[in-house]
Design a protein around this motif. Structure first.
Motif, PDB file in Angstrom:
ATOM      1  N   ALA A 122      -4.833  30.966  59.929  1.00  0.00           N
ATOM      2  CA  ALA A 122      -5.571  31.409  58.747  1.00  0.00           C
ATOM      3  C   ALA A 122      -5.975  30.191  57.938  1.00  0.00           C
ATOM      4  O   ALA A 122      -5.169  29.283  57.730  1.00  0.00           O
ATOM      5  CB  ALA A 122      -4.707  32.335  57.895  1.00  0.00           C
ATOM      6  N   SER A 123      -7.220  30.167  57.507  1.00  0.00           N
ATOM      7  CA  SER A 123      -7.688  29.093  56.637  1.00  0.00           C
ATOM      8  C   SER A 123      -8.763  29.646  55.729  1.00  0.00           C
ATOM      9  O   SER A 123      -9.379  30.672  56.023  1.00  0.00           O
ATOM     10  CB  SER A 123      -8.240  27.915  57.460  1.00  0.00           C
ATOM     11  N   GLY A 124      -8.969  28.986  54.614  1.00  0.00           N
ATOM     12  CA  GLY A 124      -9.979  29.453  53.687  1.00  0.00           C
ATOM     13  C   GLY A 124      -9.970  28.668  52.405  1.00  0.00           C
ATOM     14  O   GLY A 124      -9.447  27.553  52.344  1.00  0.00           O
ATOM     15  N   SER A 125     -10.523  29.287  51.376  1.00  0.00           N
ATOM     16  CA  SER A 125     -10.632  28.640  50.077  1.00  0.00           C
ATOM     17  C   SER A 125     -10.640  29.708  48.985  1.00  0.00           C
ATOM     18  O   SER A 125     -11.136  30.815  49.199  1.00  0.00           O
ATOM     19  CB  SER A 125     -11.935  27.838  50.007  1.00  0.00           C
ATOM     20  N   ASP A 126     -10.108  29.351  47.826  1.00  0.00           N
ATOM     21  CA  ASP A 126     -10.170  30.244  46.670  1.00  0.00           C
ATOM     22  C   ASP A 126     -11.438  29.994  45.855  1.00  0.00           C
ATOM     23  O   ASP A 126     -11.609  30.515  44.779  1.00  0.00           O
ATOM     24  CB  ASP A 126      -8.927  30.104  45.794  1.00  0.00           C
ATOM     25  N   GLY A 127     -12.327  29.176  46.409  1.00  0.00           N
ATOM     26  CA  GLY A 127     -13.551  28.778  45.723  1.00  0.00           C
ATOM     27  C   GLY A 127     -13.480  27.342  45.258  1.00  0.00           C
ATOM     28  O   GLY A 127     -14.468  26.750  44.873  1.00  0.00           O
ATOM     29  N   CYS A 128     -12.294  26.765  45.322  1.00  0.00           N
ATOM     30  CA  CYS A 128     -12.059  25.377  44.928  1.00  0.00           C
ATOM     31  C   CYS A 128     -11.046  24.736  45.864  1.00  0.00           C
ATOM     32  O   CYS A 128     -11.328  23.735  46.500  1.00  0.00           O
ATOM     33  CB  CYS A 128     -11.553  25.328  43.495  1.00  0.00           C
ATOM     34  N   ASN A 129      -9.875  25.309  45.955  1.00  0.00           N
ATOM     35  CA  ASN A 129      -8.788  24.762  46.770  1.00  0.00           C
ATOM     36  C   ASN A 129      -8.801  25.330  48.177  1.00  0.00           C
ATOM     37  O   ASN A 129      -9.090  26.506  48.386  1.00  0.00           O
ATOM     38  CB  ASN A 129      -7.439  25.057  46.102  1.00  0.00           C
ATOM     39  N   SER A 136       3.052  21.965  46.675  1.00  0.00           N
ATOM     40  CA  SER A 136       2.872  20.643  47.265  1.00  0.00           C
ATOM     41  C   SER A 136       3.913  20.358  48.328  1.00  0.00           C
ATOM     42  O   SER A 136       3.640  19.651  49.288  1.00  0.00           O
ATOM     43  CB  SER A 136       2.880  19.562  46.186  1.00  0.00           C
ATOM     44  N   VAL A 137       5.110  20.927  48.211  1.00  0.00           N
ATOM     45  CA  VAL A 137       6.125  20.767  49.241  1.00  0.00           C
ATOM     46  C   VAL A 137       5.642  21.399  50.534  1.00  0.00           C
ATOM     47  O   VAL A 137       5.772  20.829  51.614  1.00  0.00           O
ATOM     48  CB  VAL A 137       7.470  21.397  48.794  1.00  0.00           C
ATOM     49  N   PHE A 138       5.038  22.593  50.438  1.00  0.00           N
ATOM     50  CA  PHE A 138       4.523  23.271  51.622  1.00  0.00           C
ATOM     51  C   PHE A 138       3.333  22.531  52.212  1.00  0.00           C
ATOM     52  O   PHE A 138       3.161  22.460  53.411  1.00  0.00           O
ATOM     53  CB  PHE A 138       4.130  24.712  51.299  1.00  0.00           C
ATOM     54  N   GLY A 162       0.552  44.189  62.297  1.00  0.00           N
ATOM     55  CA  GLY A 162       1.554  45.125  62.785  1.00  0.00           C
ATOM     56  C   GLY A 162       1.396  46.495  62.168  1.00  0.00           C
ATOM     57  O   GLY A 162       0.378  46.808  61.551  1.00  0.00           O
ATOM     58  N   ASP A 163       2.418  47.297  62.320  1.00  0.00           N
ATOM     59  CA  ASP A 163       2.394  48.674  61.826  1.00  0.00           C
ATOM     60  C   ASP A 163       2.248  48.762  60.312  1.00  0.00           C
ATOM     61  O   ASP A 163       1.773  49.771  59.793  1.00  0.00           O
ATOM     62  CB  ASP A 163       3.662  49.417  62.257  1.00  0.00           C
ATOM     63  N   ASP A 164       2.657  47.719  59.588  1.00  0.00           N
ATOM     64  CA  ASP A 164       2.581  47.725  58.125  1.00  0.00           C
ATOM     65  C   ASP A 164       1.349  47.003  57.607  1.00  0.00           C
ATOM     66  O   ASP A 164       1.282  46.656  56.431  1.00  0.00           O
ATOM     67  CB  ASP A 164       3.832  47.080  57.531  1.00  0.00           C
ATOM     68  N   GLY A 165       0.362  46.735  58.457  1.00  0.00           N
ATOM     69  CA  GLY A 165      -0.827  46.008  58.041  1.00  0.00           C
ATOM     70  C   GLY A 165      -0.725  44.555  58.450  1.00  0.00           C
ATOM     71  O   GLY A 165      -0.189  44.222  59.501  1.00  0.00           O
ATOM     72  N   ILE A 166      -1.194  43.662  57.605  1.00  0.00           N
ATOM     73  CA  ILE A 166      -1.275  42.232  57.888  1.00  0.00           C
ATOM     74  C   ILE A 166      -0.322  41.498  56.951  1.00  0.00           C
ATOM     75  O   ILE A 166      -0.286  41.776  55.753  1.00  0.00           O
ATOM     76  CB  ILE A 166      -2.710  41.733  57.651  1.00  0.00           C
ATOM     77  N   SER A 167       0.436  40.558  57.515  1.00  0.00           N
ATOM     78  CA  SER A 167       1.323  39.722  56.713  1.00  0.00           C
ATOM     79  C   SER A 167       0.874  38.274  56.829  1.00  0.00           C
ATOM     80  O   SER A 167       0.472  37.828  57.901  1.00  0.00           O
ATOM     81  CB  SER A 167       2.767  39.827  57.214  1.00  0.00           C
ATOM     82  N   PHE A 168       0.940  37.547  55.717  1.00  0.00           N
ATOM     83  CA  PHE A 168       0.590  36.124  55.701  1.00  0.00           C
ATOM     84  C   PHE A 168       1.849  35.288  55.529  1.00  0.00           C
ATOM     85  O   PHE A 168       2.771  35.675  54.806  1.00  0.00           O
ATOM     86  CB  PHE A 168      -0.363  35.808  54.540  1.00  0.00           C
ATOM     87  N   SER A 169       1.859  34.111  56.176  1.00  0.00           N
ATOM     88  CA  SER A 169       2.905  33.129  55.901  1.00  0.00           C
ATOM     89  C   SER A 169       2.656  32.576  54.500  1.00  0.00           C
ATOM     90  O   SER A 169       1.577  32.788  53.944  1.00  0.00           O
ATOM     91  CB  SER A 169       2.816  31.988  56.925  1.00  0.00           C
ATOM     92  N   LEU A 210      -6.374  34.261  45.492  1.00  0.00           N
ATOM     93  CA  LEU A 210      -6.230  34.316  46.944  1.00  0.00           C
ATOM     94  C   LEU A 210      -4.936  33.668  47.430  1.00  0.00           C
ATOM     95  O   LEU A 210      -4.280  34.177  48.338  1.00  0.00           O
ATOM     96  CB  LEU A 210      -7.445  33.665  47.618  1.00  0.00           C
ATOM     97  N   GLY A 211      -4.513  32.582  46.809  1.00  0.00           N
ATOM     98  CA  GLY A 211      -3.284  31.897  47.194  1.00  0.00           C
ATOM     99  C   GLY A 211      -2.022  32.687  46.885  1.00  0.00           C
ATOM    100  O   GLY A 211      -0.942  32.339  47.345  1.00  0.00           O
ATOM    101  N   ARG A 212      -2.137  33.762  46.118  1.00  0.00           N
ATOM    102  CA  ARG A 212      -0.988  34.623  45.810  1.00  0.00           C
ATOM    103  C   ARG A 212      -0.863  35.784  46.787  1.00  0.00           C
ATOM    104  O   ARG A 212       0.072  36.577  46.707  1.00  0.00           O
ATOM    105  CB  ARG A 212      -1.089  35.151  44.377  1.00  0.00           C
ATOM    106  N   SER A 213      -1.808  35.904  47.723  1.00  0.00           N
ATOM    107  CA  SER A 213      -1.761  37.023  48.664  1.00  0.00           C
ATOM    108  C   SER A 213      -0.647  36.830  49.692  1.00  0.00           C
ATOM    109  O   SER A 213      -0.427  35.735  50.182  1.00  0.00           O
ATOM    110  CB  SER A 213      -3.110  37.196  49.368  1.00  0.00           C
ATOM    111  N   THR A 214       0.072  37.901  49.968  1.00  0.00           N
ATOM    112  CA  THR A 214       1.150  37.882  50.966  1.00  0.00           C
ATOM    113  C   THR A 214       0.910  38.896  52.073  1.00  0.00           C
ATOM    114  O   THR A 214       1.536  38.817  53.127  1.00  0.00           O
ATOM    115  CB  THR A 214       2.524  38.174  50.322  1.00  0.00           C
ATOM    116  N   SER A 215       0.015  39.851  51.831  1.00  0.00           N
ATOM    117  CA  SER A 215      -0.282  40.873  52.834  1.00  0.00           C
ATOM    118  C   SER A 215      -1.689  41.403  52.608  1.00  0.00           C
ATOM    119  O   SER A 215      -2.313  41.130  51.590  1.00  0.00           O
ATOM    120  CB  SER A 215       0.736  42.009  52.769  1.00  0.00           C
TER     121      SER A 215
END
Length: 148
Positions: free
Chosen positions: A79-86, A12-14, A95-102, A118-123
């Motif tokens: 980036a935007s989306g949904s986990d099916g609810c949220n 919620s802070v984010f 980049g060279d190491d694939g995709i990174s998410f904020s 989905l909300g736990r994904s970082t790369s």
């Protein structure tokens, strides 16, 4: 305060109230994956493959099917989306190491039968027409099919 409550408080802070909550049911989620999504909590990341914006930009998963996870990755790094609810929003870089998410900003509705992986994904990595997503430990947590 329990671990889930602390996690929700940090999210919620984010989010800072920027996203509106989606409607949902009360109840415990079952963690069942949908046809367009494959979750794999025990998988590990293969060697990262370089990624370019043209490989990544588009929609992954079904944004028109209620209850299914999806991500839309813009050419501009949004980036935007949904986990099916949220609802989720953030940014991505390739980049060279694939995709990174904020870190994801996301709403905090509690929905029955929705797995919030989905909300736990970082790369992520693009493999054929799938976006393979990983958590902070490099463990594969799911995949999304390219839909556009």
């Amino acid at each position: 305060m329990g671990r889930r409550a602390v996690t929700l408080a940090l999210v919620s802070v984010f989010a800072l109230g920027a996203l509106s909550a989606c409607a949902g049911d009360d109840g415990e989620g079952s963690g069942d994956a949908t046809a367009a999504v494959t979750t794999s909590p025990t998988g590990t990341s293969p060697s990262p493959a370089p990624a370019s914006a043209s490989d990544v930009a588009g929609t992954w998963g079904s944004s028109t099917t209620v209850g299914e996870a999806y991500l839309t990755l813009g050419d501009d790094g949004s980036a935007s989306g949904s986990d099916g609810c949220n609802q989720l929003s953030g940014s991505w870089t390739a980049g060279d190491d694939g995709i990174s998410f904020s870190p994801w900003a996301q709403t905090q509705m509690y929905c029955a039968d929705v797995d919030d992986w989905l909300g736990r994904s970082t790369s992520a990595q693009v493999q054929d027409d799938q976006l393979v997503l990983f958590d902070e430990n490099g463990t594969q947590i799911g995949t999304l099919q390219r839909t556009s």
